[in-house]
Design an enzyme around this catalytic site. Sequence first.
Site, short mmCIF file in Angstrom:
data_model
loop_
_atom_site.label_atom_id
_atom_site.label_comp_id
_atom_site.label_asym_id
_atom_site.label_seq_id
_atom_site.Cartn_x
_atom_site.Cartn_y
_atom_site.Cartn_z
NE ARG A 85 -3.32 2.44 2.55
CZ ARG A 85 -4.41 2.77 3.56
NH1 ARG A 85 -4.67 1.78 4.07
NH2 ARG A 85 -4.91 3.99 3.52
CG ASN A 139 -11.26 -0.76 -1.44
OD1 ASN A 139 -12.14 -0.81 -2.03
ND2 ASN A 139 -10.77 -0.59 -0.27
CB CYS A 159 -18.30 0.41 -0.69
SG CYS A 159 -17.16 1.75 -0.52
CG HIS A 189 -13.60 3.72 -3.77
ND1 HIS A 189 -12.55 3.42 -3.23
CD2 HIS A 189 -14.66 3.34 -2.65
CE1 HIS A 189 -12.46 2.66 -1.97
NE2 HIS A 189 -14.00 2.58 -1.81
CE1 TYR A 239 -11.14 6.01 -1.40
CE2 TYR A 239 -13.31 6.12 -0.91
CZ TYR A 239 -12.09 5.48 -0.52
OH TYR A 239 -11.65 4.75 0.50
#
Length: 416
Positions: A85, A139, A159, A189, A239
């Site tokens: 990440r 995700n 989500c 998102h 987002y």
Amino acid sequence: MGGGSTYTPELVDGFARLRDVLPLDELVLVDPAADRLELVGGLARRILARQGHGGRVVTTADLDAGVDGADAVLLQLRVGGQAARAGDETWPLSCGCVGQETTGAGGLAKALRTVPVVLEIAERVRRRNPGAWIIDFTNPVGIVTRALLGAGHRAVGLCNVAIGLQRKFAGLLGLRPEELYLDHVGLNHLTWERAVRLGGPGGKDLLPSLLAAHGAALAADLRLPRALLDRLGVVPSYYLRYFYTHDEVVAEQRDRPARAAEVAAMEQELLAMYADPALAEKPALLARRGGAYYSEAAVALAAALLGDGAGEIQVVNAANGGVLPFLPDDAVVEVPARVGPGGAVPLPVAPLDPLYAGLVAGVAAYEDLALDAALRGGRDRVVKALLAHPLIGRYGTAEALADRLIAHNREHLAWA
């Protein structure tokens, strides 16, 4: 799956509190990280015991044993952990692009790492329990759910954006969350709240008065300009800031440590808390970890899928099936759907304004190419997906990003 995640106590707390919604006999936490798994599993048992829940908690690293006899399998994986990440959030910045783990180049990297692993898990679930439902919280949810559905799995994507906004709006309006129906539409998102209706789909729209009275607070929470919300007359998801204020976000990200570093430090603190045998509830720090209201959403979705009723309306990620007519039927959209034992059937939505439809179409095309790259591999497919993404779309940038993506993720890409 991913039961050793520091998220898991949030989910367990929901199972304990909402036992009347979803009676639970056994919760199996599956994770290859044995040290984390035992810490999380111990806290899970204490949470259930503290709240008088009779369910049994089992921990295992054996995937096949874990899914044996399961009615539903929840996926909350992070292939590569926080280290991967951290890469997603940093290397795109060298090309002037936003660093984020679910969209842009970082989101593509996560999809490439994740889709093959999820499909392998899903195939093993199908062999052991062909009737089990798969609930995907991993995700990028839209791409992962599309991969699962494309392979014929019984899957629904989940989500927490919609349920979080519903609760935010209810608090501002002094109402109960269940009194509000959101006209929530788009892709995972990449969604907008076009209306906030009282009592159901045909109820009075409270959004104009909500924006007038609380627009500044909502904009600050979303980290978007108040003038943008006023101009649009809708509430975008958080987002959308990566699209609407891209350059400002890139500048901000270059000046501060990646969110992954903050989360990694937080996880170590949480795991130390979980090791305390006196702790029998989710700690307040967990609220800063992310995933707010994940437990309520997951419990409601699992209960609807495993129930015997006509189904209830929930915001989920499911196959488009003509709901947004400008997208392919097999595209995965995030909209209200009627969810029951037969799965999730999206409800009709009003036509999407071109301002939103154009962006949705562009990102959906990228997701199609991203899935192709995840399934078949190859640098050329990676470049094409990057070139199609509305946040990138420049040939030289796509080429440079592809090289960085492969270099940072080679150990997770079988074809690299």
